[in-house]
Each structure stands twice: as structure tokens, then as C-alpha cells.
Design a protein around this motif. Sequence first.
Motif, PDB file in Angstrom:
ATOM      1  N   VAL A  63      37.332  47.154  44.586  1.00  0.00           N
ATOM      2  CA  VAL A  63      36.763  48.382  44.017  1.00  0.00           C
ATOM      3  C   VAL A  63      37.441  48.638  42.685  1.00  0.00           C
ATOM      4  N   GLY A  64      36.724  48.361  41.605  1.00  0.00           N
ATOM      5  CA  GLY A  64      37.299  48.520  40.278  1.00  0.00           C
ATOM      6  C   GLY A  64      36.474  47.764  39.268  1.00  0.00           C
ATOM      7  N   GLY A  65      37.125  47.338  38.198  1.00  0.00           N
ATOM      8  CA  GLY A  65      36.436  46.623  37.139  1.00  0.00           C
ATOM      9  C   GLY A  65      36.695  45.129  37.191  1.00  0.00           C
ATOM     10  N   ASP A  66      36.528  44.483  36.052  1.00  0.00           N
ATOM     11  CA  ASP A  66      36.665  43.029  36.007  1.00  0.00           C
ATOM     12  C   ASP A  66      38.087  42.564  36.255  1.00  0.00           C
ATOM     13  N   GLY A  67      39.065  43.337  35.801  1.00  0.00           N
ATOM     14  CA  GLY A  67      40.446  42.955  36.074  1.00  0.00           C
ATOM     15  C   GLY A  67      40.741  42.919  37.555  1.00  0.00           C
ATOM     16  N   MET A  68      40.266  43.945  38.269  1.00  0.00           N
ATOM     17  CA  MET A  68      40.458  44.020  39.726  1.00  0.00           C
ATOM     18  C   MET A  68      39.703  42.888  40.423  1.00  0.00           C
ATOM     19  N   ALA A  69      38.452  42.689  40.037  1.00  0.00           N
ATOM     20  CA  ALA A  69      37.655  41.624  40.642  1.00  0.00           C
ATOM     21  C   ALA A  69      38.287  40.262  40.385  1.00  0.00           C
ATOM     22  N   GLY A  70      38.737  40.054  39.143  1.00  0.00           N
ATOM     23  CA  GLY A  70      39.308  38.762  38.787  1.00  0.00           C
ATOM     24  C   GLY A  70      40.593  38.465  39.511  1.00  0.00           C
ATOM     25  N   ARG A  71      41.471  39.447  39.608  1.00  0.00           N
ATOM     26  CA  ARG A  71      42.747  39.217  40.273  1.00  0.00           C
ATOM     27  C   ARG A  71      42.577  39.034  41.775  1.00  0.00           C
ATOM     28  N   ILE A  72      41.745  39.873  42.409  1.00  0.00           N
ATOM     29  CA  ILE A  72      41.541  39.725  43.850  1.00  0.00           C
ATOM     30  C   ILE A  72      40.771  38.451  44.146  1.00  0.00           C
ATOM     31  N   GLY A  73      39.695  38.203  43.384  1.00  0.00           N
ATOM     32  CA  GLY A  73      38.952  36.972  43.573  1.00  0.00           C
ATOM     33  C   GLY A  73      39.808  35.745  43.338  1.00  0.00           C
ATOM     34  N   GLY A  74      40.693  35.833  42.330  1.00  0.00           N
ATOM     35  CA  GLY A  74      41.599  34.722  42.073  1.00  0.00           C
ATOM     36  C   GLY A  74      42.555  34.481  43.217  1.00  0.00           C
ATOM     37  N   ALA A  75      43.067  35.574  43.807  1.00  0.00           N
ATOM     38  CA  ALA A  75      43.983  35.434  44.941  1.00  0.00           C
ATOM     39  C   ALA A  75      43.294  34.822  46.153  1.00  0.00           C
ATOM     40  N   LEU A  76      42.010  35.124  46.324  1.00  0.00           N
ATOM     41  CA  LEU A  76      41.263  34.621  47.481  1.00  0.00           C
ATOM     42  C   LEU A  76      40.658  33.247  47.226  1.00  0.00           C
ATOM     43  N   VAL A 119      31.052  30.354  44.796  1.00  0.00           N
ATOM     44  CA  VAL A 119      31.052  30.341  43.340  1.00  0.00           C
ATOM     45  C   VAL A 119      32.340  29.700  42.841  1.00  0.00           C
ATOM     46  N   ASP A 120      32.289  29.265  41.589  1.00  0.00           N
ATOM     47  CA  ASP A 120      33.452  28.645  40.972  1.00  0.00           C
ATOM     48  C   ASP A 120      34.462  29.708  40.533  1.00  0.00           C
ATOM     49  N   THR A 121      35.701  29.297  40.404  1.00  0.00           N
ATOM     50  CA  THR A 121      36.741  30.138  39.811  1.00  0.00           C
ATOM     51  C   THR A 121      37.423  29.341  38.704  1.00  0.00           C
ATOM     52  N   ILE A 122      38.294  30.022  37.962  1.00  0.00           N
ATOM     53  CA  ILE A 122      38.997  29.397  36.839  1.00  0.00           C
ATOM     54  C   ILE A 122      40.493  29.432  37.102  1.00  0.00           C
ATOM     55  N   GLU A 123      41.113  28.281  37.023  1.00  0.00           N
ATOM     56  CA  GLU A 123      42.571  28.196  37.082  1.00  0.00           C
ATOM     57  C   GLU A 123      43.116  28.257  35.662  1.00  0.00           C
ATOM     58  N   VAL A 124      44.053  29.167  35.439  1.00  0.00           N
ATOM     59  CA  VAL A 124      44.629  29.387  34.109  1.00  0.00           C
ATOM     60  C   VAL A 124      46.102  29.010  34.163  1.00  0.00           C
ATOM     61  N   GLU A 125      46.498  28.084  33.290  1.00  0.00           N
ATOM     62  CA  GLU A 125      47.878  27.613  33.286  1.00  0.00           C
ATOM     63  C   GLU A 125      48.442  27.677  31.880  1.00  0.00           C
ATOM     64  N   HIS A 133      44.500  32.420  38.908  1.00  0.00           N
ATOM     65  CA  HIS A 133      43.065  32.170  39.061  1.00  0.00           C
ATOM     66  C   HIS A 133      42.287  33.436  38.712  1.00  0.00           C
ATOM     67  N   VAL A 134      41.215  33.276  37.931  1.00  0.00           N
ATOM     68  CA  VAL A 134      40.345  34.392  37.562  1.00  0.00           C
ATOM     69  C   VAL A 134      38.900  33.965  37.775  1.00  0.00           C
ATOM     70  N   LEU A 135      37.969  34.880  37.486  1.00  0.00           N
ATOM     71  CA  LEU A 135      36.564  34.635  37.821  1.00  0.00           C
ATOM     72  C   LEU A 135      35.662  34.428  36.616  1.00  0.00           C
ATOM     73  N   TYR A 268      45.308  35.274  23.986  1.00  0.00           N
ATOM     74  CA  TYR A 268      44.158  35.014  24.849  1.00  0.00           C
ATOM     75  C   TYR A 268      44.155  36.026  25.980  1.00  0.00           C
ATOM     76  N   GLY A 269      42.977  36.222  26.553  1.00  0.00           N
ATOM     77  CA  GLY A 269      42.830  37.118  27.696  1.00  0.00           C
ATOM     78  C   GLY A 269      41.980  36.454  28.751  1.00  0.00           C
ATOM     79  N   ALA A 270      41.962  37.058  29.929  1.00  0.00           N
ATOM     80  CA  ALA A 270      41.150  36.554  31.034  1.00  0.00           C
ATOM     81  C   ALA A 270      40.738  37.719  31.908  1.00  0.00           C
ATOM     82  N   ASP A 271      39.427  37.886  32.066  1.00  0.00           N
ATOM     83  CA  ASP A 271      38.880  38.946  32.914  1.00  0.00           C
ATOM     84  C   ASP A 271      39.416  40.331  32.559  1.00  0.00           C
TER      85      ASP A 271
END
Length: 293
Positions: A63-76, A119-125, A133-135, A268-271
Motif C-alpha cells: 500500500v503506497g507508491g512505486d518505491g513501496m511496490a518496488g522494495r516489497i516486490g523486490g524482497a519477494l 512478471v520479471d524483476t530487476i536486479e540492481v548491483e 531488486h526492483v520492479l 541513478y535511481g530505481a522505482d
Amino acid sequence: MRQFTAVVNPTAGGSSGAAGLLPLARLLREAGAGLDTVYSKSLEHAQELALAAGARGHVVLAVGGDGMAGRIGGALSGTDTVLGLVPAGRGNDFARALGLPTEAPALARVLLEGTPRAVDTIEVESAVHDRVHVLGSVYAGVDAVANRHANASRLLRGAASYYAGGLRAVLAWRPAAYRITVDGVPYERSGYTVVAANSGFYGFGRNIAPGALLDDGLLDVVIIGEAPKRHFFATMNELKTGAHLDRPQVEVVRGEEIRIEADRPVPYGADGEVEAALPVTVRVRQGALKVLA
């Protein structure tokens, strides 16, 4: 019947993230679903809460915006836990890419009856982020500066904060010399930004990568090269329709692993949340996340 845990960003969209959950929660409970609600103190805490809920077999609602979705989706990412999105932020671009409804009754039907989609996710290193991981996308250049200004804005909200932040960023920008390596092939370019996109949308509905698909195992790399600033503003205005792809300074390549470097520490930024400076390496993780859509 599904059991949900809603992980709420209390400050999403500059107001109470829980406010958007209330009508949805009533509909889910009336349908017989179980719903727990937990509040995050930070994005890292939100990840911990999501992983704990997933371990109990719950569908996790971000429940939130892209940052919340990206971080939770990345964790999962890479787990069997199913993610649901409740758009309550400023941009909500990943929810837009999924075609999620914004009205509570329609969204409740998706969450109750929708089939999980891989769906695919993005690994950021990078030196700063060890395999985050972000979305949605990773963007390196003037848009990262613009997003930073938008996030810091106290007076403006929604699209206005992005437009104002973009104007401020572009006026101060000088072209960066990029080296972009896509699946081992190098590209030397000078310009404004490089975007590695899983989702086509970023920056409050701008369709930066109209051809991007969430489940094709590829990232669309959009390069906006050097041009007079008036042309760059025109390019930004064309993002709603995809007409920017016809401009000679815009180039798109696709790949699974992208390394982005520059002649200076370009941000650079991500989600909308993850922030650091180049260099960065991103990799697609095909079908790594199950999401209700």
C-alpha cells in the motif's frame, strides 16, 4: 479464500497511505477474506514485514507508491509469495503498467479473483547497492536528479512536483558521456539519460519505453542523447504518446544485462526511491515475481 497482509506506507502520496486502504479493506472482509494491516517505519522495515507475511502464506499487499511496490516486490522476488498492489502514492507507475484499476470495487475483484501472473524483476548491483531488486526501471541521468527534486518537494504534489523537478534538473544539466554495455556490446553516447526499463512507465505516467513488456525476459534500454535543451523539453512532452521514439536523439536497445557508466558520478535511481551514483549493473530476472493483475 485468500488471506492478505497489507503493508502500509503511512506517508504515501504526502498523506495517509491507510486512507486509500479503508474502502478496499471493507470489501475484502465482506467477501470473506482475512486481512491483517501492518505499518512500515521505513522501506527496509516494509521488506521485513512482507517477508514475514509471506512466510505465513499470506498474499502481501503493498500500500503506497512505486518505491513501496518496488522494495516489497523486490524482497519477494524469487519467492512463492504473491504480491498485490494498492496504489496510494504519487506516481503508481508499476500499477499503471499492470493495468490495475484505481476504484476500490474493481481492485477488490482483482485481489480476490485474479490469477497470479509471473512478471520479471530487476536486479540492481553497484558499490552502494549489493543486489537490490526492483520492479519498474533504473534511470541514470537528468531524470534521477528530477526525481530527487520531486521527492524533496514540500509545496507540490503529484504531476506538478515532477514537472517542477524536471525543469530544475534540465536547466542545470550538462551532457554526460555514457558507456552502456548491453549483453557485452558497448555503446558510447553523450546525453541526458539512460533508462533500463522493465515497465514502460516512469515519472508519473510518462511512457518512456512503450515497447517494454513485464514478462519477456528483456529490459528496454532507452538512451536520450545530446540535443539542445528545447528539444529535450519537447521530447519529454511526447512521452505520453510514444512519439519521442521518432526523434533522432532517442535510441532503444534490448538486453538481459546492462552496465551503465559515465565520465562523472552521474546519479541513478530505481522505482523512485533507490538512489546512488554510477556505475551500476542491472539484470533482468525473468518471471521472478507473482503478482495479482
